[in-house]
Motif scaffolding. Sequence first.
Motif, PDB file in Angstrom:
ATOM      1  N   LEU A  31       0.847  -1.188   0.000  1.00 19.64           N
ATOM      2  CA  LEU A  31       0.000   0.000   0.000  1.00 19.64           C
ATOM      3  C   LEU A  31       0.880   1.233   0.000  1.00 19.64           C
ATOM      4  CD1 LEU A  31      -2.690  -0.689   2.787  1.00 19.64           C
ATOM      5  CD2 LEU A  31      -2.977  -0.895   0.320  1.00 19.64           C
ATOM      6  N   ALA A  32       0.489   2.254  -0.746  1.00 25.90           N
ATOM      7  CA  ALA A  32       1.113   3.576  -0.648  1.00 25.90           C
ATOM      8  C   ALA A  32       0.237   4.365   0.311  1.00 25.90           C
ATOM      9  CB  ALA A  32       1.165   4.252  -2.010  1.00 25.90           C
ATOM     10  N   ILE A  33       0.832   4.900   1.371  1.00 26.69           N
ATOM     11  CA  ILE A  33       0.070   5.616   2.393  1.00 26.69           C
ATOM     12  C   ILE A  33       0.622   7.026   2.530  1.00 26.69           C
ATOM     13  CG2 ILE A  33      -0.679   5.634   4.796  1.00 26.69           C
ATOM     14  CD1 ILE A  33      -0.317   2.617   4.818  1.00 26.69           C
ATOM     15  N   VAL A  34      -0.274   8.002   2.450  1.00 26.78           N
ATOM     16  CA  VAL A  34       0.085   9.409   2.619  1.00 26.78           C
ATOM     17  C   VAL A  34      -0.312   9.822   4.031  1.00 26.78           C
ATOM     18  CG1 VAL A  34      -0.314  11.770   1.829  1.00 26.78           C
ATOM     19  CG2 VAL A  34      -0.227   9.902   0.168  1.00 26.78           C
ATOM     20  N   PHE A  35       0.640  10.388   4.774  1.00 25.63           N
ATOM     21  CA  PHE A  35       0.422  10.902   6.128  1.00 25.63           C
ATOM     22  C   PHE A  35       0.423  12.423   6.038  1.00 25.63           C
ATOM     23  CE2 PHE A  35       2.161   6.742   6.632  1.00 25.63           C
ATOM     24  CZ  PHE A  35       1.777   6.264   7.867  1.00 25.63           C
ATOM     25  N   HIS A  36      -0.621  13.061   6.549  1.00 20.76           N
ATOM     26  CA  HIS A  36      -0.685  14.527   6.531  1.00 20.76           C
ATOM     27  C   HIS A  36      -1.131  15.010   7.917  1.00 20.76           C
ATOM     28  CE1 HIS A  36      -1.085  18.552   4.999  1.00 20.76           C
ATOM     29  NE2 HIS A  36      -2.285  18.607   5.554  1.00 20.76           N
ATOM     30  N   PHE A  37      -0.184  15.588   8.667  1.00 20.13           N
ATOM     31  CA  PHE A  37      -0.460  16.115   9.999  1.00 20.13           C
ATOM     32  C   PHE A  37      -0.837  17.589   9.901  1.00 20.13           C
ATOM     33  CE2 PHE A  37       2.443  12.574  10.827  1.00 20.13           C
ATOM     34  CZ  PHE A  37       1.916  11.988  11.963  1.00 20.13           C
ATOM     35  N   GLU A  38      -1.854  17.994  10.635  1.00 16.51           N
ATOM     36  CA  GLU A  38      -2.238  19.406  10.743  1.00 16.51           C
ATOM     37  C   GLU A  38      -2.343  19.767  12.221  1.00 16.51           C
ATOM     38  OE1 GLU A  38      -5.613  20.802   8.427  1.00 16.51           O
ATOM     39  OE2 GLU A  38      -5.400  19.023   7.152  1.00 16.51           O
ATOM     40  N   GLY A  39      -1.634  20.822  12.626  1.00 16.34           N
ATOM     41  CA  GLY A  39      -1.705  21.275  14.011  1.00 16.34           C
ATOM     42  C   GLY A  39      -1.073  20.324  15.004  1.00 16.34           C
ATOM     43  N   VAL A  40      -0.137  19.502  14.552  1.00 13.13           N
ATOM     44  CA  VAL A  40       0.553  18.531  15.415  1.00 13.13           C
ATOM     45  C   VAL A  40       2.033  18.883  15.385  1.00 13.13           C
ATOM     46  CG1 VAL A  40       1.044  16.094  15.841  1.00 13.13           C
ATOM     47  CG2 VAL A  40      -1.156  16.759  14.824  1.00 13.13           C
ATOM     48  N   ASP A  41       2.589  19.239  16.551  1.00 13.21           N
ATOM     49  CA  ASP A  41       3.995  19.666  16.560  1.00 13.21           C
ATOM     50  C   ASP A  41       4.938  18.473  16.373  1.00 13.21           C
ATOM     51  OD1 ASP A  41       4.599  18.460  19.095  1.00 13.21           O
ATOM     52  OD2 ASP A  41       3.988  20.266  20.151  1.00 13.21           O
ATOM     53  N   GLU A  42       6.202  18.786  16.170  1.00 14.72           N
ATOM     54  CA  GLU A  42       7.198  17.766  15.838  1.00 14.72           C
ATOM     55  C   GLU A  42       7.304  16.680  16.905  1.00 14.72           C
ATOM     56  OE1 GLU A  42      11.922  17.390  14.677  1.00 14.72           O
ATOM     57  OE2 GLU A  42      10.969  19.353  14.618  1.00 14.72           O
ATOM     58  N   ALA A  43       7.289  17.073  18.169  1.00 14.74           N
ATOM     59  CA  ALA A  43       7.402  16.084  19.250  1.00 14.74           C
ATOM     60  C   ALA A  43       6.198  15.140  19.257  1.00 14.74           C
ATOM     61  CB  ALA A  43       7.537  16.793  20.596  1.00 14.74           C
ATOM     62  N   GLU A  44       4.997  15.681  19.052  1.00 15.96           N
ATOM     63  CA  GLU A  44       3.795  14.838  19.006  1.00 15.96           C
ATOM     64  C   GLU A  44       3.819  13.916  17.788  1.00 15.96           C
ATOM     65  OE1 GLU A  44      -0.005  17.002  20.921  1.00 15.96           O
ATOM     66  OE2 GLU A  44       0.907  18.122  19.267  1.00 15.96           O
ATOM     67  N   ARG A  45       4.274  14.435  16.644  1.00 14.65           N
ATOM     68  CA  ARG A  45       4.378  13.598  15.435  1.00 14.65           C
ATOM     69  C   ARG A  45       5.339  12.443  15.681  1.00 14.65           C
ATOM     70  NH1 ARG A  45       4.842  18.680  12.597  1.00 14.65           N
ATOM     71  NH2 ARG A  45       7.056  18.260  12.242  1.00 14.65           N
ATOM     72  N   HIS A  46       6.483  12.752  16.285  1.00 14.75           N
ATOM     73  CA  HIS A  46       7.483  11.713  16.536  1.00 14.75           C
ATOM     74  C   HIS A  46       6.938  10.656  17.495  1.00 14.75           C
ATOM     75  CE1 HIS A  46      11.187   9.803  17.962  1.00 14.75           C
ATOM     76  NE2 HIS A  46      11.624  10.058  16.741  1.00 14.75           N
ATOM     77  N   ALA A  47       6.300  11.068  18.567  1.00  9.65           N
ATOM     78  CA  ALA A  47       5.754  10.117  19.541  1.00  9.65           C
ATOM     79  C   ALA A  47       4.671   9.248  18.891  1.00  9.65           C
ATOM     80  CB  ALA A  47       5.193  10.859  20.750  1.00  9.65           C
ATOM     81  N   PHE A  48       3.793   9.873  18.114  1.00 14.71           N
ATOM     82  CA  PHE A  48       2.740   9.112  17.446  1.00 14.71           C
ATOM     83  C   PHE A  48       3.339   8.097  16.487  1.00 14.71           C
ATOM     84  CE2 PHE A  48       0.023   8.162  13.895  1.00 14.71           C
ATOM     85  CZ  PHE A  48      -1.144   7.774  14.520  1.00 14.71           C
ATOM     86  N   MET A  49       4.260   8.542  15.632  1.00 16.45           N
ATOM     87  CA  MET A  49       4.823   7.663  14.614  1.00 16.45           C
ATOM     88  C   MET A  49       5.674   6.553  15.231  1.00 16.45           C
ATOM     89  SD  MET A  49       3.466   8.395  11.778  1.00 16.45           S
ATOM     90  CE  MET A  49       4.421   7.172  10.884  1.00 16.45           C
ATOM     91  N   ARG A  50       6.343   6.839  16.337  1.00 21.12           N
ATOM     92  CA  ARG A  50       7.127   5.795  17.013  1.00 21.12           C
ATOM     93  C   ARG A  50       6.209   4.648  17.424  1.00 21.12           C
ATOM     94  NH1 ARG A  50      11.640   4.329  19.751  1.00 21.12           N
ATOM     95  NH2 ARG A  50      11.360   3.347  21.766  1.00 21.12           N
TER      96      ARG A  50
END
Length: 99
Positions: free
Chosen positions: A69-88
């Motif tokens: 699958l090709a998956i596109v991730f698009h975060f809005e209003g989520v800071d870098e630390a939250e993005r990293h924690a979520f993706m981890r």
Amino acid sequence: MQAAYPAGFEREMGCTEAELLRWLPGAVNGRALTLLARSAEVIIGGGRLTLAWHELPPRRIALMSMPRLAIVFHFEGVDEAERHAFMRFFDLYTQRGGG
């Protein structure tokens, strides 16, 4: 796992759409999840993540065939630390077994 996750990126995952849909409720770690046709929205703090996917031709190596699958991730209003924690967590949850 990446060192940083930009607000928008695309990746390939070796799974079927059915597998992804089974994984998503656990992979979002208890966050509100809305499933739509070939897309999903996840509430992360005061922001959100939109996921959109489409099937790719299977990867073939000799007689082996792996779905993709090709998956596109698009975060809005989520800071870098939250993005990293979520993706981890997301990456660890969706990681397949191996070596």
